[in-house]
Design a protein around this motif. Structure first.
Motif, PDB file in Angstrom:
ATOM      1  N   GLY A 188      -8.242   8.798 -11.599  1.00 45.34           N
ATOM      2  CA  GLY A 188      -8.576   7.398 -11.377  1.00 45.34           C
ATOM      3  C   GLY A 188      -7.931   6.795 -10.145  1.00 45.34           C
ATOM      4  N   LEU A 189      -7.557   7.630  -9.188  1.00 43.26           N
ATOM      5  CA  LEU A 189      -6.950   7.154  -7.945  1.00 43.26           C
ATOM      6  C   LEU A 189      -8.008   7.097  -6.851  1.00 43.26           C
ATOM      7  CD1 LEU A 189      -3.697   9.353  -8.026  1.00 43.26           C
ATOM      8  CD2 LEU A 189      -3.953   6.980  -8.775  1.00 43.26           C
ATOM      9  N   PRO A 190      -7.793   6.291  -5.828  1.00 41.14           N
ATOM     10  CA  PRO A 190      -8.746   6.265  -4.710  1.00 41.14           C
ATOM     11  C   PRO A 190      -8.900   7.655  -4.095  1.00 41.14           C
ATOM     12  CG  PRO A 190      -7.236   4.404  -4.568  1.00 41.14           C
ATOM     13  CD  PRO A 190      -6.710   5.293  -5.663  1.00 41.14           C
ATOM     14  N   ARG A 191     -10.147   8.098  -3.910  1.00 39.04           N
ATOM     15  CA  ARG A 191     -10.411   9.448  -3.390  1.00 39.04           C
ATOM     16  C   ARG A 191     -10.320   9.447  -1.863  1.00 39.04           C
ATOM     17  NH1 ARG A 191     -13.336  13.099  -6.511  1.00 39.04           N
ATOM     18  NH2 ARG A 191     -14.505  13.673  -4.637  1.00 39.04           N
ATOM     19  N   THR A 192      -9.123   9.293  -1.365  1.00 38.26           N
ATOM     20  CA  THR A 192      -8.926   9.239   0.086  1.00 38.26           C
ATOM     21  C   THR A 192      -8.808  10.623   0.704  1.00 38.26           C
ATOM     22  OG1 THR A 192      -6.509   9.124  -0.137  1.00 38.26           O
ATOM     23  CG2 THR A 192      -7.736   7.038  -0.166  1.00 38.26           C
ATOM     24  N   GLY A 193      -8.376  11.609  -0.071  1.00 42.27           N
ATOM     25  CA  GLY A 193      -8.117  12.931   0.489  1.00 42.27           C
ATOM     26  C   GLY A 193      -6.760  13.040   1.142  1.00 42.27           C
ATOM     27  N   ARG A 194      -6.078  11.902   1.312  1.00 42.71           N
ATOM     28  CA  ARG A 194      -4.712  11.895   1.850  1.00 42.71           C
ATOM     29  C   ARG A 194      -3.724  11.939   0.684  1.00 42.71           C
ATOM     30  NH1 ARG A 194      -7.115   7.555   4.310  1.00 42.71           N
ATOM     31  NH2 ARG A 194      -5.804   6.153   3.077  1.00 42.71           N
ATOM     32  N   THR A 195      -2.600  12.586   0.896  1.00 44.01           N
ATOM     33  CA  THR A 195      -1.571  12.635  -0.137  1.00 44.01           C
ATOM     34  C   THR A 195      -0.591  11.503   0.118  1.00 44.01           C
ATOM     35  OG1 THR A 195      -1.791  15.050  -0.309  1.00 44.01           O
ATOM     36  CG2 THR A 195       0.197  14.058  -1.236  1.00 44.01           C
ATOM     37  N   ASP A 196      -0.745  10.419  -0.643  1.00 42.58           N
ATOM     38  CA  ASP A 196       0.160   9.285  -0.506  1.00 42.58           C
ATOM     39  C   ASP A 196       1.243   9.373  -1.573  1.00 42.58           C
ATOM     40  OD1 ASP A 196      -1.007   8.360  -2.918  1.00 42.58           O
ATOM     41  OD2 ASP A 196      -2.561   7.320  -1.801  1.00 42.58           O
ATOM     42  N   THR A 197       2.121   8.377  -1.606  1.00 40.53           N
ATOM     43  CA  THR A 197       3.256   8.421  -2.530  1.00 40.53           C
ATOM     44  C   THR A 197       2.799   8.429  -3.983  1.00 40.53           C
ATOM     45  OG1 THR A 197       3.402   6.014  -2.259  1.00 40.53           O
ATOM     46  CG2 THR A 197       4.903   7.357  -0.940  1.00 40.53           C
ATOM     47  N   VAL A 198       1.756   7.669  -4.308  1.00 40.37           N
ATOM     48  CA  VAL A 198       1.280   7.618  -5.698  1.00 40.37           C
ATOM     49  C   VAL A 198       0.683   8.963  -6.105  1.00 40.37           C
ATOM     50  CG1 VAL A 198      -0.345   6.500  -7.268  1.00 40.37           C
ATOM     51  CG2 VAL A 198       0.888   5.132  -5.587  1.00 40.37           C
ATOM     52  N   THR A 199      -0.144   9.547  -5.253  1.00 40.03           N
ATOM     53  CA  THR A 199      -0.751  10.849  -5.549  1.00 40.03           C
ATOM     54  C   THR A 199       0.321  11.924  -5.701  1.00 40.03           C
ATOM     55  OG1 THR A 199      -2.746  10.226  -4.303  1.00 40.03           O
ATOM     56  CG2 THR A 199      -2.385  12.579  -4.711  1.00 40.03           C
ATOM     57  N   TRP A 200       1.293  11.919  -4.800  1.00 38.17           N
ATOM     58  CA  TRP A 200       2.345  12.938  -4.831  1.00 38.17           C
ATOM     59  C   TRP A 200       3.192  12.812  -6.095  1.00 38.17           C
ATOM     60  CZ3 TRP A 200       3.377  17.476  -3.160  1.00 38.17           C
ATOM     61  CH2 TRP A 200       4.669  17.961  -3.063  1.00 38.17           C
ATOM     62  N   GLU A 201       3.574  11.587  -6.474  1.00 37.48           N
ATOM     63  CA  GLU A 201       4.395  11.398  -7.673  1.00 37.48           C
ATOM     64  C   GLU A 201       3.632  11.800  -8.923  1.00 37.48           C
ATOM     65  OE1 GLU A 201       5.593   7.341  -7.513  1.00 37.48           O
ATOM     66  OE2 GLU A 201       6.998   7.646  -5.835  1.00 37.48           O
ATOM     67  N   ARG A 202       2.328  11.504  -8.969  1.00 37.91           N
ATOM     68  CA  ARG A 202       1.524  11.914 -10.128  1.00 37.91           C
ATOM     69  C   ARG A 202       1.431  13.433 -10.218  1.00 37.91           C
ATOM     70  NH1 ARG A 202      -2.678   9.162 -12.689  1.00 37.91           N
ATOM     71  NH2 ARG A 202      -1.575   7.299 -11.988  1.00 37.91           N
ATOM     72  N   GLN A 232       0.838  -1.191   0.000  1.00 40.79           N
ATOM     73  CA  GLN A 232       0.000   0.000   0.000  1.00 40.79           C
ATOM     74  C   GLN A 232       0.879   1.250   0.000  1.00 40.79           C
ATOM     75  OE1 GLN A 232      -3.335   0.046  -0.289  1.00 40.79           O
ATOM     76  NE2 GLN A 232      -3.193  -2.188  -0.527  1.00 40.79           N
ATOM     77  N   PRO A 233       0.497   2.268  -0.808  1.00 41.46           N
ATOM     78  CA  PRO A 233       1.287   3.496  -0.804  1.00 41.46           C
ATOM     79  C   PRO A 233       1.254   4.153   0.563  1.00 41.46           C
ATOM     80  CG  PRO A 233      -0.782   3.806  -1.983  1.00 41.46           C
ATOM     81  CD  PRO A 233      -0.658   2.338  -1.714  1.00 41.46           C
ATOM     82  N   SER A 234       2.382   4.647   0.993  1.00 38.91           N
ATOM     83  CA  SER A 234       2.460   5.270   2.312  1.00 38.91           C
ATOM     84  C   SER A 234       1.960   6.707   2.247  1.00 38.91           C
ATOM     85  CB  SER A 234       3.907   5.237   2.817  1.00 38.91           C
ATOM     86  OG  SER A 234       4.766   5.903   1.910  1.00 38.91           O
ATOM     87  N   THR A 235       1.357   7.150   3.330  1.00 44.24           N
ATOM     88  CA  THR A 235       0.804   8.500   3.413  1.00 44.24           C
ATOM     89  C   THR A 235       1.912   9.499   3.723  1.00 44.24           C
ATOM     90  OG1 THR A 235      -1.337   7.661   4.153  1.00 44.24           O
ATOM     91  CG2 THR A 235      -0.848   9.980   4.599  1.00 44.24           C
ATOM     92  N   LEU A 236       1.985  10.541   2.918  1.00 45.71           N
ATOM     93  CA  LEU A 236       2.986  11.592   3.119  1.00 45.71           C
ATOM     94  C   LEU A 236       2.407  12.781   3.876  1.00 45.71           C
ATOM     95  CD1 LEU A 236       4.645  11.605  -0.422  1.00 45.71           C
ATOM     96  CD2 LEU A 236       5.386  10.361   1.615  1.00 45.71           C
ATOM     97  N   MET A 237       1.156  13.150   3.554  1.00 44.93           N
ATOM     98  CA  MET A 237       0.493  14.288   4.183  1.00 44.93           C
ATOM     99  C   MET A 237      -0.981  13.971   4.346  1.00 44.93           C
ATOM    100  SD  MET A 237       2.274  17.352   1.924  1.00 44.93           S
ATOM    101  CE  MET A 237       2.573  16.282   0.499  1.00 44.93           C
ATOM    102  N   SER A 238      -1.550  14.448   5.436  1.00 43.13           N
ATOM    103  CA  SER A 238      -2.972  14.224   5.673  1.00 43.13           C
ATOM    104  C   SER A 238      -3.525  15.345   6.537  1.00 43.13           C
ATOM    105  CB  SER A 238      -3.204  12.855   6.337  1.00 43.13           C
ATOM    106  OG  SER A 238      -2.536  12.790   7.576  1.00 43.13           O
ATOM    107  N   VAL A 239      -4.840  15.298   6.789  1.00 39.34           N
ATOM    108  CA  VAL A 239      -5.518  16.380   7.497  1.00 39.34           C
ATOM    109  C   VAL A 239      -4.868  16.622   8.865  1.00 39.34           C
ATOM    110  CG1 VAL A 239      -7.246  14.826   8.512  1.00 39.34           C
ATOM    111  CG2 VAL A 239      -7.783  17.233   8.183  1.00 39.34           C
ATOM    112  N   GLY A 240      -4.679  17.899   9.166  1.00 38.46           N
ATOM    113  CA  GLY A 240      -4.061  18.297  10.423  1.00 38.46           C
ATOM    114  C   GLY A 240      -2.585  18.620  10.310  1.00 38.46           C
ATOM    115  N   ASP A 241      -1.934  18.207   9.203  1.00 41.34           N
ATOM    116  CA  ASP A 241      -0.515  18.504   9.026  1.00 41.34           C
ATOM    117  C   ASP A 241      -0.314  19.980   8.722  1.00 41.34           C
ATOM    118  OD1 ASP A 241       0.011  15.867   9.435  1.00 41.34           O
ATOM    119  OD2 ASP A 241       0.408  15.377   7.334  1.00 41.34           O
ATOM    120  N   ARG A 242       0.808  20.494   9.166  1.00 40.71           N
ATOM    121  CA  ARG A 242       1.180  21.878   8.866  1.00 40.71           C
ATOM    122  C   ARG A 242       2.676  21.907   8.567  1.00 40.71           C
ATOM    123  NH1 ARG A 242      -1.409  26.602  10.285  1.00 40.71           N
ATOM    124  NH2 ARG A 242      -2.679  25.488  11.838  1.00 40.71           N
ATOM    125  N   SER A 243       3.035  22.242   7.325  1.00 46.56           N
ATOM    126  CA  SER A 243       4.444  22.234   6.929  1.00 46.56           C
ATOM    127  C   SER A 243       4.609  22.965   5.598  1.00 46.56           C
ATOM    128  CB  SER A 243       4.958  20.793   6.784  1.00 46.56           C
ATOM    129  OG  SER A 243       4.317  20.148   5.696  1.00 46.56           O
TER     130      SER A 243
END
Length: 299
Positions: A140-154, A89-100
């Motif tokens: 066409g990616l899962p609409r998780t709302g989290r920024t995982d490795t696949v979403t970030w690379e795309r 599973q792609p690892s999560t890089l950023m998600s709700v509540g993060d500040r950076s």
């Protein structure tokens, strides 16, 4: 005398003949022994030679078929089908509540391709979640709302490195020159040309925010109006959609916060209302505006 001589002669001849016979027999016997010792033993021929066209190769023995005697060949080893391993599973890089600063870059890159139409803040809130979901759904990616490795690379492949101005734009949008009707009193001065709303008091701009208007089929009316009703948690009875911080000024048209505007930006439109996408600013404006304050909508 003659008889004696004849007997002697016959005896001599007999003796000679006997000697010759013995010698001949010895010679013959010696010749057989030589031939027997010197010749190879005869090989028995098959009763019938096989025809080349009908001959078949000899059946190999088990040891011939398996080199090394009783060691099995690879083909004799039972095959093992490797069990299917689940894809990591792609690892999560950023998600709700993060500040950076990385979140700020994410927002700036999303803004480059129309999925985040507000100024980057560096905070991963609801608006960022909605923007990431919009980007994921379109690819066409899962609409998780989290920024995982696949979403970030795309996203990296589709955008460029944000400039300093894109990462930290001016705090307020550049508003158009206020209309003359906005220079006196307490006024919501709304410009369709610059797509901004300026909250003005006696000609002084207190705050400015981005706004969105209705489409060509449901246009926002232009002219001079006044706020006649405020509704903090309003829900449209016509479209069954939330209209928080609503300030009505003309029929069913109002200035209000829009989560759709926050997520999609100018890719969408209202049903005639003036949409605000910055919830913090509209909340502050709602607290300051009073019933009866002027509203001016112009080009």
């Amino acid at each position: 005398m003659r008889t004696r001589t004849d007997r002697y002669t016959r005896g001599v001849r007999a003796a000679v003949a006997a000697a010759v016979g013995v010698l001949a027999l010895a010679t013959l016997t010696a010749g057989c022994k030589v031939e027997t010792v010197g010749a190879a033993e005869p090989t028995a021929l098959p009763a019938k030679m096989p025809s080349p066209s009908t001959s078949s190769p000899p059946t190999p023995s088990p040891d011939d078929a398996k080199p090394g005697g009783d060691r099995p060949s690879p083909s004799d080893t039972p095959s093992r089908t490797p069990s299917a391993r689940p894809s990591p599973q792609p690892s999560t890089l950023m998600s709700v509540g993060d500040r950076s600063e990385r979140v700020r870059e994410l927002q700036a890159r999303l803004r480059q391709i129309g999925h985040f139409d507000r100024s980057p803040t560096g905070y991963y809130g609801d608006a960022t979640v909605a923007s990431v979901q919009s980007f994921q759904g379109k690819r066409g990616l899962p609409r998780t709302g989290r920024t995982d490795t696949v979403t970030w690379e795309r996203l990296l492949a589709m955008t460029r490195r944000p400039t300093a101005k894109e990462l930290d734009p001016p705090a307020a949008p550049a508003a158009a020159k206020p209309d003359a009707r906005c220079m006196k009193g307490r006024v919501l001065c709304i410009s369709k040309n610059s797509r901004t709303l300026s909250w003005m008091i006696d000609g002084r701009v207190v705050s400015t925010m981005d706004v969105r208007f209705g489409s060509q089929y449901t246009p926002t009316r232009e002219g001079v109006f006044s706020v006649y009703w405020k509704s903090r948690h309003h829900v449209s009875t016509l479209y069954d959609s939330p209209m928080p911080y609503a300030m009505f000024f003309s029929g069913g048209q109002a200035v209000h916060y829009s989560s759709d505007f926050a997520a999609r930006g100018y890719n969408g439109a209202s049903h005639g209302c003036v949409n605000v996408r910055d919830e913090g600013k509209i909340a502050s404006l709602f607290a300051q505006v009073r019933d009866g304050d002027k509203v001016v909508v112009y080009w």
